[in-house]
Every structure is written in structure tokens, then in C-alpha cells.
Design a protein around this motif. Structure first.
Motif, PDB file in Angstrom:
ATOM      1  N   LEU A   1      -8.987  13.234  99.077  1.00  0.00           N
ATOM      2  CA  LEU A   1      -7.932  13.923  99.832  1.00  0.00           C
ATOM      3  C   LEU A   1      -8.471  14.614 101.086  1.00  0.00           C
ATOM      4  O   LEU A   1      -7.802  14.681 102.098  1.00  0.00           O
ATOM      5  CB  LEU A   1      -7.249  14.946  98.915  1.00  0.00           C
ATOM      6  N   ALA A   2      -9.711  15.103 100.960  1.00  0.00           N
ATOM      7  CA  ALA A   2     -10.324  15.751 102.128  1.00  0.00           C
ATOM      8  C   ALA A   2     -10.560  14.748 103.241  1.00  0.00           C
ATOM      9  O   ALA A   2     -10.344  15.049 104.427  1.00  0.00           O
ATOM     10  CB  ALA A   2     -11.631  16.426 101.725  1.00  0.00           C
ATOM     11  N   GLN A   3     -11.006  13.531 102.879  1.00  0.00           N
ATOM     12  CA  GLN A   3     -11.222  12.498 103.901  1.00  0.00           C
ATOM     13  C   GLN A   3      -9.898  12.032 104.501  1.00  0.00           C
ATOM     14  O   GLN A   3      -9.794  11.752 105.691  1.00  0.00           O
ATOM     15  CB  GLN A   3     -11.972  11.315 103.282  1.00  0.00           C
ATOM     16  N   LEU A   4      -8.853  11.961 103.677  1.00  0.00           N
ATOM     17  CA  LEU A   4      -7.538  11.528 104.171  1.00  0.00           C
ATOM     18  C   LEU A   4      -6.945  12.552 105.128  1.00  0.00           C
ATOM     19  O   LEU A   4      -6.285  12.196 106.108  1.00  0.00           O
ATOM     20  CB  LEU A   4      -6.590  11.302 102.993  1.00  0.00           C
ATOM     21  N   SER A   5      -7.197  13.823 104.884  1.00  0.00           N
ATOM     22  CA  SER A   5      -6.640  14.871 105.751  1.00  0.00           C
ATOM     23  C   SER A   5      -7.316  14.908 107.121  1.00  0.00           C
ATOM     24  O   SER A   5      -6.766  15.478 108.054  1.00  0.00           O
ATOM     25  CB  SER A   5      -6.767  16.233 105.076  1.00  0.00           C
ATOM     26  N   LYS A   6      -8.509  14.320 107.211  1.00  0.00           N
ATOM     27  CA  LYS A   6      -9.219  14.313 108.492  1.00  0.00           C
ATOM     28  C   LYS A   6      -8.850  13.124 109.373  1.00  0.00           C
ATOM     29  O   LYS A   6      -9.249  13.067 110.536  1.00  0.00           O
ATOM     30  CB  LYS A   6     -10.727  14.293 108.237  1.00  0.00           C
ATOM     31  N   ILE A   7      -8.122  12.160 108.846  1.00  0.00           N
ATOM     32  CA  ILE A   7      -7.746  10.971 109.625  1.00  0.00           C
ATOM     33  C   ILE A   7      -6.544  11.316 110.497  1.00  0.00           C
ATOM     34  O   ILE A   7      -5.538  11.836 109.994  1.00  0.00           O
ATOM     35  CB  ILE A   7      -7.411   9.795 108.693  1.00  0.00           C
ATOM     36  N   PRO A   8      -6.598  11.039 111.801  1.00  0.00           N
ATOM     37  CA  PRO A   8      -5.439  11.329 112.653  1.00  0.00           C
ATOM     38  C   PRO A   8      -4.289  10.365 112.376  1.00  0.00           C
ATOM     39  O   PRO A   8      -4.454   9.315 111.755  1.00  0.00           O
ATOM     40  CB  PRO A   8      -5.996  11.160 114.069  1.00  0.00           C
TER      41      PRO A   8
ATOM     42  N   ALA B   1       0.240  12.604 107.846  1.00  0.00           N
ATOM     43  CA  ALA B   1      -0.966  13.374 108.146  1.00  0.00           C
ATOM     44  C   ALA B   1      -0.755  14.856 107.839  1.00  0.00           C
ATOM     45  O   ALA B   1      -1.644  15.537 107.295  1.00  0.00           O
ATOM     46  CB  ALA B   1      -1.352  13.173 109.614  1.00  0.00           C
ATOM     47  N   LEU B   2       0.447  15.374 108.175  1.00  0.00           N
ATOM     48  CA  LEU B   2       0.738  16.775 107.878  1.00  0.00           C
ATOM     49  C   LEU B   2       0.814  17.023 106.362  1.00  0.00           C
ATOM     50  O   LEU B   2       0.333  18.048 105.858  1.00  0.00           O
ATOM     51  CB  LEU B   2       2.056  17.180 108.541  1.00  0.00           C
ATOM     52  N   ALA B   3       1.449  16.077 105.633  1.00  0.00           N
ATOM     53  CA  ALA B   3       1.571  16.245 104.175  1.00  0.00           C
ATOM     54  C   ALA B   3       0.206  16.218 103.497  1.00  0.00           C
ATOM     55  O   ALA B   3      -0.053  16.980 102.553  1.00  0.00           O
ATOM     56  CB  ALA B   3       2.481  15.150 103.621  1.00  0.00           C
ATOM     57  N   ALA B   4      -0.705  15.331 103.980  1.00  0.00           N
ATOM     58  CA  ALA B   4      -2.048  15.264 103.404  1.00  0.00           C
ATOM     59  C   ALA B   4      -2.816  16.560 103.628  1.00  0.00           C
ATOM     60  O   ALA B   4      -3.536  17.050 102.745  1.00  0.00           O
ATOM     61  CB  ALA B   4      -2.806  14.081 104.002  1.00  0.00           C
ATOM     62  N   ARG B   5      -2.645  17.175 104.787  1.00  0.00           N
ATOM     63  CA  ARG B   5      -3.338  18.428 105.066  1.00  0.00           C
ATOM     64  C   ARG B   5      -2.750  19.580 104.233  1.00  0.00           C
ATOM     65  O   ARG B   5      -3.484  20.489 103.811  1.00  0.00           O
ATOM     66  CB  ARG B   5      -3.240  18.733 106.562  1.00  0.00           C
ATOM     67  N   CYS B   6      -1.417  19.533 104.022  1.00  0.00           N
ATOM     68  CA  CYS B   6      -0.811  20.571 103.164  1.00  0.00           C
ATOM     69  C   CYS B   6      -1.351  20.477 101.734  1.00  0.00           C
ATOM     70  O   CYS B   6      -1.682  21.500 101.095  1.00  0.00           O
ATOM     71  CB  CYS B   6       0.708  20.424 103.178  1.00  0.00           C
ATOM     72  N   ASP B   7      -1.442  19.242 101.218  1.00  0.00           N
ATOM     73  CA  ASP B   7      -1.975  19.079  99.861  1.00  0.00           C
ATOM     74  C   ASP B   7      -3.440  19.502  99.785  1.00  0.00           C
ATOM     75  O   ASP B   7      -3.878  20.098  98.785  1.00  0.00           O
ATOM     76  CB  ASP B   7      -1.823  17.616  99.420  1.00  0.00           C
ATOM     77  N   PHE B   8      -4.205  19.188 100.800  1.00  0.00           N
ATOM     78  CA  PHE B   8      -5.632  19.563 100.777  1.00  0.00           C
ATOM     79  C   PHE B   8      -5.801  21.080 100.811  1.00  0.00           C
ATOM     80  O   PHE B   8      -6.663  21.636 100.121  1.00  0.00           O
ATOM     81  CB  PHE B   8      -6.351  18.914 101.958  1.00  0.00           C
ATOM     82  N   VAL B   9      -4.962  21.759 101.582  1.00  0.00           N
ATOM     83  CA  VAL B   9      -5.046  23.228 101.649  1.00  0.00           C
ATOM     84  C   VAL B   9      -4.679  23.834 100.302  1.00  0.00           C
ATOM     85  O   VAL B   9      -5.305  24.793  99.836  1.00  0.00           O
ATOM     86  CB  VAL B   9      -4.143  23.757 102.775  1.00  0.00           C
ATOM     87  N   ASN B  10      -3.653  23.274  99.625  1.00  0.00           N
ATOM     88  CA  ASN B  10      -3.260  23.799  98.315  1.00  0.00           C
ATOM     89  C   ASN B  10      -4.375  23.604  97.272  1.00  0.00           C
ATOM     90  O   ASN B  10      -4.655  24.482  96.455  1.00  0.00           O
ATOM     91  CB  ASN B  10      -1.982  23.116  97.844  1.00  0.00           C
ATOM     92  N   VAL B  11      -4.997  22.431  97.306  1.00  0.00           N
ATOM     93  CA  VAL B  11      -6.075  22.160  96.345  1.00  0.00           C
ATOM     94  C   VAL B  11      -7.288  23.019  96.655  1.00  0.00           C
ATOM     95  O   VAL B  11      -7.962  23.546  95.751  1.00  0.00           O
ATOM     96  CB  VAL B  11      -6.425  20.666  96.358  1.00  0.00           C
ATOM     97  N   ASP B  12      -7.593  23.169  97.937  1.00  0.00           N
ATOM     98  CA  ASP B  12      -8.801  23.903  98.320  1.00  0.00           C
ATOM     99  C   ASP B  12      -8.666  25.396  98.014  1.00  0.00           C
ATOM    100  O   ASP B  12      -9.654  26.052  97.664  1.00  0.00           O
ATOM    101  CB  ASP B  12      -9.063  23.683  99.810  1.00  0.00           C
ATOM    102  N   THR B  13      -7.480  25.914  98.171  1.00  0.00           N
ATOM    103  CA  THR B  13      -7.269  27.347  97.921  1.00  0.00           C
ATOM    104  C   THR B  13      -6.900  27.645  96.472  1.00  0.00           C
ATOM    105  O   THR B  13      -6.751  28.821  96.093  1.00  0.00           O
ATOM    106  CB  THR B  13      -6.162  27.881  98.848  1.00  0.00           C
ATOM    107  N   GLY B  14      -6.676  26.603  95.677  1.00  0.00           N
ATOM    108  CA  GLY B  14      -6.359  26.812  94.272  1.00  0.00           C
ATOM    109  C   GLY B  14      -4.897  27.048  93.993  1.00  0.00           C
ATOM    110  O   GLY B  14      -4.546  27.442  92.866  1.00  0.00           O
TER     111      GLY B  14
END
Length: 257
Positions: free
Chosen positions: A1-8, A66-79
Motif C-alpha cells: 500500500l505504501a508503494q501504491l500511494s507513491k505512484i502518481p 491515487a487519493l484513496a490509496a493515500r487515505c488508506d495508507f495514512v489510516n494504516v500508518d497512524t493506526g
């Protein structure tokens, strides 16, 4: 998910694209294949659009993905808890955009002309405008011609009915007041170098105040000389005969030593 959030988003829309060659087409024609489109082009949001809007919808879906992937990554990263609220919101926005694109353009509304402004506007003043108004203003004679006397008939009945009369100028009780009402109008002239030069030339040409003066001057030494008008013509004719006559021969134009 982290790699997917970095793709433009521009790379997400071509993600999973197969390089087009003879082996990938299996010998079939490549006309129906989409260029610059990957796996995302097979989604329902893109497929449900008309063919002329699919490329535009693909870009919108990739941007929201791209926005949805970054939202999911932030939720996972912050717990925090992963929810589908952001994804559903982005999907509704894409659907609204697609419906807006398919809405036909509104017909041009024919607006009524604005109410005319009948008030007299203030014009520009100044010395120049006053001179211009004085030049084209109505003369006193025309004012009298456009004025009618009360309870009087001037001229024939037909002309009087049609308004083809001289107005107050045609009344019998004018009493010679016509000469008193006329006034001399002076027009302003341009004060330029060319106009001053022209005025000085005109003044020099009409400097004679009476008709008794003449341009012929008599002097006690020379007196008045009477010139034959044909003398000059004869002189030219003699010169032509000397140089270009039949018996002229060859002569040198250089002076003799």
C-alpha cells in the motif's frame, strides 16, 4: 500500500498495460485496443461511459484512486480504522462529473435589450467645444424662419398647411427688422505654423488697398520697355537652325581658342 500511494495518477492509468506487439495481439488486429490505458480502463465507471468520454473518465478515476490509496495508507500508518467513506465519496464525485459531462449544453438565452437611457448626458465643455457649437448653431434668420406668428396666415394655403413658409420673415409687420437681427459670425482658425504662413502669403498678395495701383514701375533711367512676344521664339528657332539645320554640318560646341 505504501508503494501504491507513491505512484502518481498519470502512472496509475497505464498500470498493467501490455506492450502492443504481434504476440500480445495473437495475430489479431490492434484497432480495438486502447492506447495509454491499463487495467484501470476495465473498471465499471469507465466502461459505463460513452466511448468519447472514456479517456476523460479514466483520468478522473486514476486521480481519485491515487487519493484513496493515500487515505488508506495514512489510516494504516497512524493506526486508525480503515473505512470506505473516502472511497465512496470519491466514487460519487466521479459519477457527478460524468453526469455533468453528458448533460447537453443549454440553449443560448436571448436577453432583451436594456431600457434606453433618455436622459441628456453632460457633454464635454471647453473653448474648443464652444467654438464647434457656435459654428454649427442655428442663425437668427433660421430661428425667425422656423417661428410662426400666432393666428396669421402666410403665403398660399397649401404651402402654409405643409409648413413650406418663411415663418416670421414672411410677415407684413416685420418692418425691416431683418437687417437688425442678422449678425456677423466669426469662426476660429487653427493657430498653427502652416496656417500662419498661409495667412501671411494671402496678406502679401492682397496688400493693395485700392484698384488704382499697378505692378508696372516707371523709373527715370530705364522707363517702360515693350517686349516683342515672338522675339524669344525667333531666337530659339535661329539656334535650332544653326545646330540642327540641313546645312549645319559638323561643328564643335567647345568655345574657340
Amino acid at each position: 500500500l505504501a508503494q501504491l500511494s507513491k505512484i502518481p495518477a498519470c502512472n496509475l492509468q497505464v498500470l498493467g498495460q501490455v506492450k502492443e506487439n504481434a504476440s500480445s495481439r495473437a495475430g489479431m488486429s490492434g484497432i480495438s485496443t486502447q492506447r495509454h490505458a491499463g487495467v484501470l480502463a476495465e473498471s465499471g465507471l469507465v466502461r459505463e461511459c460513452p466511448s468519447y468520454l472514456q479517456k476523460k473518465a479514466l483520468k478522473a478515476v486514476a486521480a481519485k484512486l491515487a487519493l484513496a490509496a493515500r487515505c488508506d495508507f495514512v489510516n494504516v500508518d497512524t493506526g486508525r480504522k480503515r473505512t470506505d467513506n473516502a472511497g465512496l465519496k470519491f466514487r460519487q464525485e466521479v459519477l457527478n462529473k460524468i453526469s455533468t459531462w453528458q448533460t447537453p449544453d443549454k440553449a443560448q438565452v436571448l436577453k432583451a435589450l436594456p431600457k434606453p437611457d433618455l436622459t441628456i448626458k453632460k457633454r464635454r465643455g471647453g473653448k474648443r467645444m464652444r467654438r464647434l457649437k457656435a459654428r454649427f448653431e442655428e442663425t437668427e434668420m433660421m430661428k425667425q424662419a422656423n417661428t410662426r406668428a400666432f393666428s396669421t396666415q402666410a403665403g398660399e394655403y397649401g404651402d402654409d398647411a405643409m409648413g413650406l413658409t418663411l415663418g416670421m420673415l414672411d410677415t407684413f409687420d416685420a418692418g425691416g427688422n431683418l437687417r437688425k437681427t442678422t449678425q456677423k459670425r466669426s469662426f476660429g482658425h487653427a493657430n498653427t505654423k502652416a496656417s500662419r504662413k498661409r495667412q501671411s502669403q494671402v496678406a502679401g498678395s492682397v496688400s493693395n488697398s485700392n484698384g488704382l495701383m499697378s505692378s508696372v514701375v516707371f523709373t527715370p533711367v530705364q522707363g517702360m520697355e515693350l517686349v516683342d512676344p515672338d522675339a524669344r521664339k525667333n531666337k530659339v528657332k535661329e539656334a535650332n537652325q544653326k545646330w540642327f539645320g540641313e546645312n549645319a554640318g559638323f561643328q564643335s560646341a567647345l568655345p574657340k581658342k
